[in-house]
Enzyme design. Structure first.
Site, short mmCIF file in Angstrom:
data_model
loop_
_atom_site.label_atom_id
_atom_site.label_comp_id
_atom_site.label_asym_id
_atom_site.label_seq_id
_atom_site.Cartn_x
_atom_site.Cartn_y
_atom_site.Cartn_z
CB CYS A 195 45.07 48.98 97.84
SG CYS A 195 44.46 48.04 99.23
CD GLU A 235 46.35 52.41 92.64
OE1 GLU A 235 47.36 51.88 92.15
OE2 GLU A 235 45.75 51.96 93.62
P1 NAD Z 1 55.55 49.29 94.08
O1 NAD Z 1 55.10 48.19 93.21
O2 NAD Z 1 56.41 50.34 93.48
O3 NAD Z 1 56.36 48.73 95.31
C1 NAD Z 1 55.86 47.70 96.14
C2 NAD Z 1 57.00 46.85 96.62
O4 NAD Z 1 57.62 46.25 95.50
C3 NAD Z 1 58.10 47.65 97.33
O5 NAD Z 1 58.60 46.87 98.39
C4 NAD Z 1 59.15 47.81 96.26
O6 NAD Z 1 60.45 47.95 96.77
C5 NAD Z 1 59.01 46.49 95.52
N1 NAD Z 1 59.52 46.53 94.15
C6 NAD Z 1 59.58 47.61 93.31
N2 NAD Z 1 60.15 47.24 92.12
C7 NAD Z 1 60.44 45.93 92.22
C8 NAD Z 1 61.02 44.98 91.33
N3 NAD Z 1 61.44 45.32 90.11
N4 NAD Z 1 61.14 43.69 91.75
C9 NAD Z 1 60.73 43.33 92.98
N5 NAD Z 1 60.18 44.19 93.87
C10 NAD Z 1 60.04 45.47 93.50
O7 NAD Z 1 54.26 49.90 94.73
P2 NAD Z 1 54.19 51.04 95.82
O8 NAD Z 1 54.30 52.34 95.11
O9 NAD Z 1 55.11 50.78 96.95
O10 NAD Z 1 52.73 50.80 96.39
C11 NAD Z 1 51.64 51.41 95.86
C12 NAD Z 1 50.84 50.41 95.06
O11 NAD Z 1 50.44 49.31 95.87
C13 NAD Z 1 49.55 50.99 94.55
O12 NAD Z 1 49.36 50.60 93.22
C14 NAD Z 1 48.49 50.38 95.44
O13 NAD Z 1 47.21 50.31 94.94
C15 NAD Z 1 49.06 49.06 95.71
N6 NAD Z 1 48.49 48.51 96.93
C16 NAD Z 1 47.64 47.44 96.83
C17 NAD Z 1 47.04 46.89 97.95
C18 NAD Z 1 46.13 45.69 97.86
O14 NAD Z 1 45.86 45.06 98.86
N7 NAD Z 1 45.64 45.35 96.72
C19 NAD Z 1 47.35 47.43 99.21
C20 NAD Z 1 48.22 48.52 99.28
C21 NAD Z 1 48.79 49.04 98.13
#
Ligand code: NAD
Length: 494
Positions: free
Chosen positions: A299, A398
């Site tokens: 991230c 991103e």
């Molecule tokens: P994502 O938002 O697609 O998924 C994250 C989580 O949310 C997963 O468990 C997924 O199943 C869940 N999710 C997806 N849709 C949902 C919904 N409608 N309702 C509830 N939950 C739902 O993100 P990703 O692709 O898994 O992760 C990548 C993203 O995470 C990137 O944007 C990255 O920058 C961010 N990230 C941020 C940090 C931080 O500390 N700021 C750390 C790691 C990753």
């Protein structure tokens, strides 16, 4: 690292996973499963339950019952601490097994996974366990006729939804303070990284954590995640993931019980290199790792390189030289510097950004494509795109992949403006020997963390959180407790 042991673990079949609800393994209520595809070779590794809304409700009910009867929240903090320390010890004792399992699931290179996943998860759980019996309430400075006590109480049931890039580390940043504070938790792992979180939930039971205190439900975000977000019986929702999902969670809170929602979202973090940086070779090396480790799926990755024009060409070449030396490929080889991209979908997304840049006439200074396709896995060459315009999608959005956008600048003012020209505000770095300039930039760049003459490597003692559309609330440090403890006033007339 013990290569023979890694190879033995790599060959081990992985049993199908189960939810952990109320201390017991459970299938999905309708028996459905989903395949776990390893990004190493594109093959099905095992299955986990494709959870239903009923499964999420069962987990929330178990967490509510466990909170309500005080089996965890009413324990003396020192007793919770003892369980959590045993849990951390078990995670550490099983570190290599957990790291290999996690790498087979999500593709992170093993050298990094070992440190960043089980070892840092154990460290985070210990940090909060050790702190919890050292937090005191307050006596308010009232007049003599009154007594005001400020108690800190666990909030209740915590819903935690986490991503796939560092499931154990990010999971533990939430589980550590939430559980130490006496809450109960329903955890939803990402679709493509569930296995290690299921395993540490088993280890929590082995460490003596009562049933129902930590529940894990696997499945799709739009089903299980959404059910947790919409629940009337979840008090706080903590999330790491994309901005699009974060937005949905806030809406779900507004539609349901106004649960507090803490978001850790993405970034487009600027890495600003001035010509007077103390050591440009070091800056190039650290910057290359700052974007390309874990194939850019970090991230805080320094994904926008802002370079002073006078050193632009030489610096980009130095950085490219470091990246060329980085071994990309089999994430279970300890020599690998960047492992697999997590999924086919993520790889396609990364490549789309590069194709757009190419079509717009930007210069692909390194990489630019998929590699090692013959393995069946999802690998991408470290990619540097030079001459990116500040309005390009690559400069604003991103990628979450190994793609570095390079933009030149002439003055400190311009560098600051470019650094802030994004909706995000997660991380940044400034490389300069001018101390006054470093302090000015730390103040002016809108980000949760600004590194000076380094990138990454901050430890648990400092908070991590974003500003602007990178989120709210903080993981890590003692400040993380604020999300999981309510303040309650007791007011006495004496
Ligand atoms: P994502 O938002 O697609 O998924 C994250 C989580 O949310 C997963 O468990 C997924 O199943 C869940 N999710 C997806 N849709 C949902 C919904 N409608 N309702 C509830 N939950 C739902 O993100 P990703 O692709 O898994 O992760 C990548 C993203 O995470 C990137 O944007 C990255 O920058 C961010 N990230 C941020 C940090 C931080 O500390 N700021 C750390 C790691 C990753």
């Amino acid at each position: 690292m013990d290569v023979a042991r890694i190879d033995a673990l790599r060959a081990r079949p992985v049993a199908p996973g189960s939810h952990i609800i109320d201390g017991a393994p459970r299938p999905a209520s309708d028996g459905a499963v989903m395949d776990v595809v390893s990004p190493i070779d594109g093959q099905v590794l095992t299955t986990v339950p494709r959870g239903t809304a009923d499964d999420a409700a069962a987990a929330v009910a178990a967490a509510r019952a466990a909170f309500h009867d005080g089996r965890w929240s009413d324990l003396p903090p020192a007793a919770r601490k003892a369980v959590l320390l045993r849990w951390a010890d078990l995670i550490e004792a099983n570190a290599l097994e957990l790291a290999v399992l996690g790498v087979r699931d999500n593709g992170t290179e093993i050298a990094m996974a070992m440190k960043a996943e089980p070892m840092s998860a154990a460290a985070a759980i210990r940090f909060y366990a050790e702190a919890i019996d050292k937090l005191y309430g307050e006596i308010a400075p009232t007049g003599p006729g009154n007594l005001g006590l400020v108690h800190r109480e666990p909030v209740g049931v915590v819903g935690a939804i986490v991503p796939w890039n560092f499931p154990l580390m990010i999971g533990a940043w939430k589980l550590g303070p939430a559980l130490a504070a006496g809450n109960t938790v329903v955890l939803k792992p990402a679709e493509t990284a569930s296995l290690t979180l299921l395993r540490i939930a088993e280890l929590a039971l082995e460490a003596g954590m009562p049933p129902g205190v930590l529940n894990v439900v696997t499945g799709e975000g739009a089903v299980v995640g959404a059910a947790i977000a919409e629940s009337m019986d979840v008090d706080v929702l903590v999330f790491t993931g994309s901005g699009a999902t974060g937005r949905r969670l806030l809406e779900a809170s507004a539609r349901s019980n106004l649960k507090r929602v803490y978001l850790e979202l993405g970034g487009k973090s600027p890495n600003v290199v001035f010509a007077d940086a103390p050591d440009l070779d070091e800056a190039a090396k650290v910057s290359a790792y700052g974007i390309f480790r874990n194939s850019g799926q970090v991230c805080v990755a320094g994904s926008r390189l802002l370079v002073e024009r006078s050193i632009h060409d030489a610096f980009v070449e130095k950085l490219a030289a470091v990246a060329r030396q980085m071994k990309v490929g089999d994430p279970l080889d300890p020599a690998t510097g960047a492992g697999a991209v997590n999924s086919e979908r993520q790889l396609a997304q990364n490549l789309q950004f590069v194709e757009e840049a190419r079509a717009a006439g930007r210069r692909i200074a390194l990489g630019g494509g998929r590699i090692l396709e013959e393995t069946g896995g999802y690998y991408m060459a470290p990619t540097i795109v030079a001459g990116v315009a500040p309005d390009d999608r690559l400069a604003r959005e991103e990628v979450f992949g190994p793609v570095l956008a390079v933009i030149p600048f002439d003055t400190e003012e311009e560098a600051t403006a470019l650094a802030n020209a994004t909706d995000y505000g997660l991380a940044a770095a400034v490389w300069t020997a001018d101390l006054s300039r470093a302090h000015r930039m730390v103040r002016r760049i809108k980000a949760g963390i600004v590194h000076v003459n380094t990138y990454g490597g901050s430890d648990l003692t400092v908070p991590l959180g974003g500003v602007k559309q990178s989120g709210n609330g903080h993981d890590k440090s003692l400040h993380a407790f604020d999300k999981y403890l309510d303040l309650k006033t007791a007011w006495f007339k004496l």
